[in-house]
Motif scaffolding. Structure first.
Motif, PDB file in Angstrom:
ATOM      1  N   MET A  83       0.833  -1.207   0.000  1.00  8.74           N
ATOM      2  CA  MET A  83       0.000   0.000   0.000  1.00  8.74           C
ATOM      3  C   MET A  83       0.866   1.255   0.000  1.00  8.74           C
ATOM      4  O   MET A  83       0.611   2.195  -0.755  1.00  8.74           O
ATOM      5  CB  MET A  83      -0.918   0.014   1.227  1.00  8.74           C
ATOM      6  CG  MET A  83      -2.033  -0.992   1.178  1.00  8.74           C
ATOM      7  SD  MET A  83      -2.947  -1.060   2.732  1.00  8.74           S
ATOM      8  CE  MET A  83      -3.664   0.563   2.782  1.00  8.74           C
ATOM      9  N   LEU A  84       1.880   1.267   0.855  1.00  9.92           N
ATOM     10  CA  LEU A  84       2.747   2.430   0.959  1.00  9.92           C
ATOM     11  C   LEU A  84       3.524   2.656  -0.334  1.00  9.92           C
ATOM     12  O   LEU A  84       3.606   3.781  -0.829  1.00  9.92           O
ATOM     13  CB  LEU A  84       3.722   2.274   2.128  1.00  9.92           C
ATOM     14  CG  LEU A  84       4.694   3.431   2.317  1.00  9.92           C
ATOM     15  CD1 LEU A  84       3.953   4.696   2.712  1.00  9.92           C
ATOM     16  CD2 LEU A  84       5.722   3.088   3.364  1.00  9.92           C
ATOM     17  N   PHE A  85       4.056   1.580  -0.906  1.00  7.30           N
ATOM     18  CA  PHE A  85       4.837   1.754  -2.127  1.00  7.30           C
ATOM     19  C   PHE A  85       3.947   2.200  -3.282  1.00  7.30           C
ATOM     20  O   PHE A  85       4.351   3.037  -4.087  1.00  7.30           O
ATOM     21  CB  PHE A  85       5.621   0.495  -2.505  1.00  7.30           C
ATOM     22  CG  PHE A  85       6.671   0.803  -3.524  1.00  7.30           C
ATOM     23  CD1 PHE A  85       7.912   1.271  -3.129  1.00  7.30           C
ATOM     24  CD2 PHE A  85       6.406   0.693  -4.872  1.00  7.30           C
ATOM     25  CE1 PHE A  85       8.873   1.622  -4.069  1.00  7.30           C
ATOM     26  CE2 PHE A  85       7.352   1.039  -5.822  1.00  7.30           C
ATOM     27  CZ  PHE A  85       8.593   1.501  -5.419  1.00  7.30           C
ATOM     28  N   ARG A  86       2.732   1.666  -3.363  1.00  9.99           N
ATOM     29  CA  ARG A  86       1.798   2.078  -4.421  1.00  9.99           C
ATOM     30  C   ARG A  86       1.516   3.575  -4.300  1.00  9.99           C
ATOM     31  O   ARG A  86       1.554   4.305  -5.293  1.00  9.99           O
ATOM     32  CB  ARG A  86       0.498   1.278  -4.341  1.00  9.99           C
ATOM     33  CG  ARG A  86      -0.472   1.598  -5.464  1.00  9.99           C
ATOM     34  CD  ARG A  86      -1.817   0.892  -5.352  1.00  9.99           C
ATOM     35  NE  ARG A  86      -1.712  -0.504  -5.035  1.00  9.99           N
ATOM     36  CZ  ARG A  86      -2.261  -1.072  -3.955  1.00  9.99           C
ATOM     37  NH1 ARG A  86      -2.962  -0.357  -3.093  1.00  9.99           N
ATOM     38  NH2 ARG A  86      -2.138  -2.364  -3.738  1.00  9.99           N
ATOM     39  N   ASN A 134      14.200   3.517  -6.730  1.00  5.92           N
ATOM     40  CA  ASN A 134      13.710   4.307  -5.606  1.00  5.92           C
ATOM     41  C   ASN A 134      14.031   3.696  -4.259  1.00  5.92           C
ATOM     42  O   ASN A 134      14.286   4.428  -3.307  1.00  5.92           O
ATOM     43  CB  ASN A 134      12.221   4.598  -5.775  1.00  5.92           C
ATOM     44  CG  ASN A 134      12.013   5.650  -6.839  1.00  5.92           C
ATOM     45  OD1 ASN A 134      12.093   6.834  -6.566  1.00  5.92           O
ATOM     46  ND2 ASN A 134      11.812   5.224  -8.074  1.00  5.92           N
ATOM     47  N   LEU A 135      14.055   2.379  -4.166  1.00  4.67           N
ATOM     48  CA  LEU A 135      14.449   1.769  -2.892  1.00  4.67           C
ATOM     49  C   LEU A 135      15.943   1.920  -2.637  1.00  4.67           C
ATOM     50  O   LEU A 135      16.381   1.849  -1.495  1.00  4.67           O
ATOM     51  CB  LEU A 135      14.033   0.297  -2.836  1.00  4.67           C
ATOM     52  CG  LEU A 135      12.554   0.059  -2.572  1.00  4.67           C
ATOM     53  CD1 LEU A 135      12.230  -1.431  -2.634  1.00  4.67           C
ATOM     54  CD2 LEU A 135      12.128   0.630  -1.230  1.00  4.67           C
ATOM     55  N   GLN A 136      16.707   2.147  -3.674  1.00  5.56           N
ATOM     56  CA  GLN A 136      18.145   2.369  -3.491  1.00  5.56           C
ATOM     57  C   GLN A 136      18.468   3.843  -3.235  1.00  5.56           C
ATOM     58  O   GLN A 136      19.344   4.145  -2.425  1.00  5.56           O
ATOM     59  CB  GLN A 136      18.932   1.879  -4.719  1.00  5.56           C
ATOM     60  CG  GLN A 136      18.911   0.385  -4.902  1.00  5.56           C
ATOM     61  CD  GLN A 136      19.402  -0.377  -3.685  1.00  5.56           C
ATOM     62  OE1 GLN A 136      20.402  -0.016  -3.077  1.00  5.56           O
ATOM     63  NE2 GLN A 136      18.683  -1.416  -3.315  1.00  5.56           N
ATOM     64  N   LYS A 137      17.758   4.746  -3.891  1.00 10.65           N
ATOM     65  CA  LYS A 137      18.158   6.156  -3.873  1.00 10.65           C
ATOM     66  C   LYS A 137      17.350   7.060  -2.950  1.00 10.65           C
ATOM     67  O   LYS A 137      17.855   8.074  -2.490  1.00 10.65           O
ATOM     68  CB  LYS A 137      18.120   6.716  -5.293  1.00 10.65           C
ATOM     69  CG  LYS A 137      19.152   6.061  -6.191  1.00 10.65           C
ATOM     70  CD  LYS A 137      19.116   6.603  -7.586  1.00 10.65           C
ATOM     71  CE  LYS A 137      20.148   5.878  -8.440  1.00 10.65           C
ATOM     72  NZ  LYS A 137      20.095   6.265  -9.824  1.00 10.65           N
ATOM     73  N   PHE A 159      10.449   2.318   5.382  1.00 13.34           N
ATOM     74  CA  PHE A 159      10.323   0.862   5.338  1.00 13.34           C
ATOM     75  C   PHE A 159      11.138   0.193   6.442  1.00 13.34           C
ATOM     76  O   PHE A 159      10.674  -0.759   7.075  1.00 13.34           O
ATOM     77  CB  PHE A 159      10.733   0.323   3.967  1.00 13.34           C
ATOM     78  CG  PHE A 159       9.675   0.488   2.909  1.00 13.34           C
ATOM     79  CD1 PHE A 159       8.402  -0.001   3.098  1.00 13.34           C
ATOM     80  CD2 PHE A 159       9.963   1.127   1.718  1.00 13.34           C
ATOM     81  CE1 PHE A 159       7.417   0.135   2.124  1.00 13.34           C
ATOM     82  CE2 PHE A 159       8.995   1.274   0.733  1.00 13.34           C
ATOM     83  CZ  PHE A 159       7.718   0.783   0.941  1.00 13.34           C
ATOM     84  N   ILE A 160      12.322   0.684   6.685  1.00 15.08           N
ATOM     85  CA  ILE A 160      13.148   0.116   7.757  1.00 15.08           C
ATOM     86  C   ILE A 160      12.464   0.347   9.099  1.00 15.08           C
ATOM     87  O   ILE A 160      12.383  -0.569   9.927  1.00 15.08           O
ATOM     88  CB  ILE A 160      14.573   0.704   7.724  1.00 15.08           C
ATOM     89  CG1 ILE A 160      15.310   0.184   6.490  1.00 15.08           C
ATOM     90  CG2 ILE A 160      15.333   0.370   9.002  1.00 15.08           C
ATOM     91  CD1 ILE A 160      16.609   0.904   6.173  1.00 15.08           C
ATOM     92  N   GLY A 161      11.929   1.538   9.309  1.00 14.66           N
ATOM     93  CA  GLY A 161      11.230   1.843  10.555  1.00 14.66           C
ATOM     94  C   GLY A 161      10.008   0.963  10.768  1.00 14.66           C
ATOM     95  O   GLY A 161       9.735   0.511  11.883  1.00 14.66           O
ATOM     96  N   MET A 162       9.266   0.711   9.684  1.00  9.46           N
ATOM     97  CA  MET A 162       8.093  -0.167   9.781  1.00  9.46           C
ATOM     98  C   MET A 162       8.511  -1.581  10.181  1.00  9.46           C
ATOM     99  O   MET A 162       7.776  -2.274  10.884  1.00  9.46           O
ATOM    100  CB  MET A 162       7.358  -0.215   8.438  1.00  9.46           C
ATOM    101  CG  MET A 162       6.646   1.055   8.076  1.00  9.46           C
ATOM    102  SD  MET A 162       6.014   1.041   6.381  1.00  9.46           S
ATOM    103  CE  MET A 162       4.916  -0.359   6.398  1.00  9.46           C
ATOM    104  N   ALA A 199       4.611   5.506  -5.373  1.00  9.50           N
ATOM    105  CA  ALA A 199       4.820   5.452  -6.821  1.00  9.50           C
ATOM    106  C   ALA A 199       3.870   6.399  -7.545  1.00  9.50           C
ATOM    107  O   ALA A 199       4.285   7.136  -8.450  1.00  9.50           O
ATOM    108  CB  ALA A 199       4.641   4.023  -7.322  1.00  9.50           C
ATOM    109  N   VAL A 200       2.611   6.412  -7.160  1.00  8.92           N
ATOM    110  CA  VAL A 200       1.625   7.287  -7.809  1.00  8.92           C
ATOM    111  C   VAL A 200       1.941   8.757  -7.523  1.00  8.92           C
ATOM    112  O   VAL A 200       1.723   9.615  -8.379  1.00  8.92           O
ATOM    113  CB  VAL A 200       0.192   6.910  -7.372  1.00  8.92           C
ATOM    114  CG1 VAL A 200      -0.828   7.947  -7.810  1.00  8.92           C
ATOM    115  CG2 VAL A 200      -0.171   5.541  -7.915  1.00  8.92           C
ATOM    116  N   SER A 201       2.497   9.044  -6.353  1.00 11.34           N
ATOM    117  CA  SER A 201       2.860  10.433  -6.051  1.00 11.34           C
ATOM    118  C   SER A 201       4.046  10.897  -6.896  1.00 11.34           C
ATOM    119  O   SER A 201       4.189  12.084  -7.164  1.00 11.34           O
ATOM    120  CB  SER A 201       3.179  10.602  -4.566  1.00 11.34           C
ATOM    121  OG  SER A 201       4.442  10.057  -4.250  1.00 11.34           O
ATOM    122  N   LYS A 202       4.881   9.969  -7.335  1.00 10.57           N
ATOM    123  CA  LYS A 202       6.039  10.304  -8.169  1.00 10.57           C
ATOM    124  C   LYS A 202       5.700  10.290  -9.657  1.00 10.57           C
ATOM    125  O   LYS A 202       6.215  11.091 -10.419  1.00 10.57           O
ATOM    126  CB  LYS A 202       7.190   9.322  -7.913  1.00 10.57           C
ATOM    127  CG  LYS A 202       7.756   9.390  -6.514  1.00 10.57           C
ATOM    128  CD  LYS A 202       8.465  10.695  -6.301  1.00 10.57           C
ATOM    129  CE  LYS A 202       9.057  10.775  -4.911  1.00 10.57           C
ATOM    130  NZ  LYS A 202       9.700  12.026  -4.622  1.00 10.57           N
TER     131      LYS A 202
END
Length: 124
Positions: free
Chosen positions: A43-46, A71-74, A82-85, A49-52
């Motif tokens: 959900m978060l990644f979707r 995007n997960l790299q940069k 994601f790490i915090g979650m 992605a749509v915001s970008k």
């Protein structure tokens, strides 16, 4: 009150004698947490992605996979979310292990999460 561990599915991954402590922690703790949080990660990644890219859903699978990787790299803010979650689902004992080598565990979290999201690209 249920413990955080009670929420996780037992994945029954084999433990080998020659497995490092890092690998064991990854398989016994991080993988079950990633599986538990999967729906929220998607959900978060979707939403990200749509915001970008407003027409993200119209991209082909290859372009979506490239977008996920890049995007997960940069994007450090995205990575940290994601790490915090993930880390937020650790117990205090697990947190001690995580903190002993947070950099290596963060790298593993992002790597596994990237593969997890790419394998479900059709949900994005």
């Amino acid at each position: 009150m249920p413990d955080k561990k009670d929420l996780r599915e037992n994945l029954s991954l084999p433990i080998y004698e020659n497995s490092s402590e890092t690998e064991t922690f990854q398989n016994q703790v991080l993988r079950p947490v990633l599986k538990l949080q999967n729906e929220i990660y998607i959900m978060l990644f979707r939403d990200y992605a749509v915001s970008k890219i407003s027409d993200f859903s119209s991209l082909n699978a290859e372009k979506k996979i490239n977008f996920i990787d890049q995007n997960l790299q940069k994007d450090h803010a995205l990575r940290n979310i994601f790490i915090g979650m993930t880390v937020g689902m650790l117990t205090s004992d697990e947190m001690k292990i995580y903190l002993s080598d947070a950099k290596a565990y963060n790298k593993r979290i992002i790597s596994m999460l990237s593969e997890r999201i790419k394998s479900q690209v059709e949900l994005l």
